[in-house]
Design a protein around this motif. Structure first.
Motif, short mmCIF file in Angstrom:
data_model
loop_
_atom_site.label_atom_id
_atom_site.label_comp_id
_atom_site.label_asym_id
_atom_site.label_seq_id
_atom_site.Cartn_x
_atom_site.Cartn_y
_atom_site.Cartn_z
N VAL A 1 -8.47 10.69 4.33
CA VAL A 1 -7.50 11.56 5.00
C VAL A 1 -8.27 12.59 5.84
CG1 VAL A 1 -7.39 13.07 2.97
CG2 VAL A 1 -5.58 13.17 4.69
N PRO A 2 -7.88 12.79 7.10
CA PRO A 2 -8.57 13.77 7.96
C PRO A 2 -8.52 15.17 7.35
CG PRO A 2 -7.12 12.36 9.27
CD PRO A 2 -6.81 12.09 7.84
N VAL A 3 -9.62 15.90 7.44
CA VAL A 3 -9.66 17.26 6.90
C VAL A 3 -9.40 18.30 7.98
CG1 VAL A 3 -11.18 16.69 4.97
CG2 VAL A 3 -12.17 17.32 7.18
N VAL A 4 -9.31 17.84 9.24
CA VAL A 4 -8.99 18.75 10.34
C VAL A 4 -7.48 18.70 10.59
CG1 VAL A 4 -9.44 19.32 12.76
CG2 VAL A 4 -11.25 18.31 11.36
N GLU A 5 -6.83 19.81 10.40
CA GLU A 5 -5.36 19.85 10.40
C GLU A 5 -4.72 19.56 11.75
OE1 GLU A 5 -3.29 20.13 7.98
OE2 GLU A 5 -4.67 20.49 6.32
N ASP A 6 -5.29 20.07 12.85
CA ASP A 6 -4.58 20.02 14.12
C ASP A 6 -4.92 18.79 14.97
OD1 ASP A 6 -7.15 20.77 14.54
OD2 ASP A 6 -6.72 22.34 16.01
N ILE A 7 -5.52 17.80 14.35
CA ILE A 7 -5.81 16.56 15.09
C ILE A 7 -5.04 15.41 14.44
CG2 ILE A 7 -7.56 14.87 15.72
CD1 ILE A 7 -9.58 17.09 15.91
N ASP A 8 -4.07 14.88 15.17
CA ASP A 8 -3.27 13.76 14.66
C ASP A 8 -2.74 12.98 15.87
OD1 ASP A 8 -1.87 12.00 13.15
OD2 ASP A 8 -0.17 13.34 12.76
N PHE A 9 -3.42 11.93 16.23
CA PHE A 9 -2.97 11.15 17.39
C PHE A 9 -3.04 9.66 17.07
CE2 PHE A 9 -7.52 11.81 17.82
CZ PHE A 9 -8.00 10.55 18.17
N LYS A 10 -2.18 8.90 17.74
CA LYS A 10 -2.14 7.46 17.55
C LYS A 10 -2.41 6.77 18.89
CE LYS A 10 1.07 7.45 13.62
NZ LYS A 10 0.99 8.91 13.40
N VAL A 11 -3.15 5.70 18.85
CA VAL A 11 -3.49 4.95 20.06
C VAL A 11 -2.83 3.58 19.97
CG1 VAL A 11 -5.35 4.02 21.47
CG2 VAL A 11 -5.70 6.16 20.22
N SER A 12 -2.05 3.22 20.96
CA SER A 12 -1.38 1.92 20.96
C SER A 12 -2.39 0.83 21.27
CB SER A 12 -0.27 1.88 22.01
OG SER A 12 -0.84 1.91 23.32
N TYR A 13 -2.00 -0.40 20.98
CA TYR A 13 -2.88 -1.56 21.25
C TYR A 13 -3.19 -1.65 22.74
CZ TYR A 13 -4.48 -6.39 21.55
OH TYR A 13 -5.22 -7.53 21.80
N ALA A 14 -2.17 -1.43 23.58
CA ALA A 14 -2.35 -1.51 25.03
C ALA A 14 -3.32 -0.45 25.52
CB ALA A 14 -1.00 -1.38 25.73
N GLU A 15 -3.20 0.77 25.00
CA GLU A 15 -4.10 1.85 25.39
C GLU A 15 -5.53 1.56 24.95
OE1 GLU A 15 -1.72 6.03 25.32
OE2 GLU A 15 -1.77 4.95 23.42
N ALA A 16 -5.68 1.08 23.74
CA ALA A 16 -7.01 0.76 23.21
C ALA A 16 -7.68 -0.34 24.04
CB ALA A 16 -6.91 0.34 21.75
N LYS A 17 -6.85 -1.31 24.44
CA LYS A 17 -7.38 -2.44 25.23
C LYS A 17 -7.83 -1.98 26.62
CE LYS A 17 -4.56 -5.72 26.68
NZ LYS A 17 -3.67 -6.88 26.70
#
Length: 326
Positions: free
Chosen positions: A310-326
């Motif tokens: 689990v991330p220990v930095v509170e204000d970082i929470d982002f999701k990357v879609s498959y299309a964006e990652a590609k």
């Protein structure tokens, strides 16, 4: 009010854009069958070279060209079949295709098992002259140098053929575990952070362990490893016989240990492995400090395995879609 239930999709329900395109290897199974028959036919021609290197060392380039040509197609057949099965481990047609590809590889290894022992029978000085004079051997220099490195572990042609033909039996523990691990095992449902029932899968597991909800992390951890625990006797048995297989091979091929045998093909000295273990043990204080810091930041009395991701930095929470990652 009923909760939404997030069930793992079946292979046929996955959009094509998220599947790998095996058409780059073979358009379909019919194309695969053509190359399968081609390898079968070529194996017969390979056998015609058996025993001839001793009297005609000059045949070496020709033999290696035939052998490498066969292996190139055989490995392509295996790669396609393996990836086809990996797409859906429950598909019996793909299982059968991989089984045939594995059998063909064993047959190929058996048919070519005479090559290395016969190369090693060529006097060193004569082999050196061949390398210098025959320009056709330049593509096989690494192969030939590697054979020389293996000299003390190469057995007679008869024994090499037996070992090659036992390949499928030797691979049994791994194959059995793969079927348990990738086809038969099922993980239970847990409730996610929003209270929805979600089926735990290997793909979702890491995401669940990153949840800031400790109950979700714990439930995911217990769901995954609890499922493996139910299979512990079968898994332990496959591991036991895998170890016995490794011991058998290392003894037959005259290696000092299974570790030597495992590292030898990649030409890695055992000292590299030992140094890695020593380096980790000599620096455990760093991981202890990290664990203590993570425990403090998360504010827990005892840190568990499910608390390590689990991330220990509170204000970082982002999701990357498959299309964006590609």
């Amino acid at each position: 009010m009923m909760n939404n239930k997030k069930i793992l999709k079946k292979r046929e329900d996955i959009p094509e854009e998220y599947k790998w395109n095996l058409g780059d290897i073979y358009i379909d199974n019919k194309e695969w069958e053509k190359d399968y028959r081609l390898v079968k036919d070529r194996l017969a021609s390979l056998g015609s070279y058996r025993g001839r290197l001793k009297s005609r060392p000059s045949l070496l380039t020709e033999i290696l060209a035939v052998y490498s040509g066969i292996m190139e197609v055989a490995e392509k057949l295996f790669a396609y079949a393996h990836m086809k099965k990996d797409g859906d481990n429950t598909d019996t047609i793909s299982q059968a295709l991989l089984d045939r590809a594995q059998s063909l590889m064993v047959e190929t290894q058996g048919a070519s098992s005479f090559i290395i022992p016969e190369i090693l029978k060529i006097p060193v000085t004569e082999l050196k002259e061949l390398k210098e004079e025959d320009r056709g051997l330049k593509d096989y220099m690494h192969f030939l140098d590697n054979i020389e490195r293996q000299r003390e572990h190469v057995l007679t042609p008869e024994v090499e053929k037996i070992l090659a033909l036992s390949g499928e039996i030797a691979a049994a523990p791994e194959q059995i575990f793969n079927m348990i691990n990738n086809a038969d095992i099922r993980f239970p449902f847990i409730k996610d952070g929003e209270g929805n029932e979600i089926e735990v899968t290997k793909g979702r597991y890491n995401i669940l362990l990153e949840s800031r909800n400790r109950r979700v992390r714990k439930d995911a951890f217990n769901a995954l490893y609890g499922s493996y625990e139910k299979q512990k006797n079968t898994i332990a048995s496959t591991l036991n016989y895998s170890i016995k297989k490794d011991v058998f091979i290392s003894r037959v091929r005259n290696y000092p240990s299974c570790l030597h045998a495992a590292l030898f093909d990649d030409n890695i000295p055992c000292a590299v492995y030992d140094n890695l273990i020593s380096a980790v043990n000599d620096n455990l204080h760093s991981i202890y400090r990290y664990v203590s810091l993570r425990k403090k930041i998360l504010g827990v009395k005892q840190l568990h395995m499910y608390d390590l991701y689990v991330p220990v930095v509170e204000d970082i929470d982002f999701k990357v879609s498959y299309a964006e990652a590609k």
